[in-house]
Write a protein that holds these residues in place. Structure first.
Motif: not given
Length: 86
Positions: A8, A11-12, A14-18, A20-21, A39, A75
């Motif tokens: 989790q 994923r955060v 990655k999402a915050v920093n836009n 990709p894997q 993941e 959440t």
């Protein structure tokens, strides 16, 4: 095993920093296939991998704890919205 660093949190980050894997795995210096397995929940995060993630993103225990609490709050809010709609 480092309980604070989990899929989790990955994923955060990655999402915050836009991110990709492929970029995340390159920055952390792990294979993309390992990241995919983590993941997907098919591979635990080893101490070594957790250390690489902490180091790559300058996450000490305090910062990680803060992020985890924020995730928990978001959440919880999402669960409350779902329950109120029913």
């Amino acid at each position: 095993m480092d309980k604070q660093v989990d899929k989790q949190l990955i994923r955060v980050i990655k999402a915050v920093n836009n991110m990709p894997q492929s970029q995340f795995s390159e920055i952390v210096n792990i294979s993309r296939s390992l990241l995919e397995k983590i993941e997907a929940g098919n591979m635990p995060i080893t101490e070594n991998t957790a250390l690489k993630i902490r180091s790559a993103f300058d996450l000490d225990a305090e910062k990680t704890d803060h992020v985890k609490k924020t995730i928990d709050l978001l959440t919880l809010d999402k669960k409350n919205v779902s329950n109120s709609e029913n």
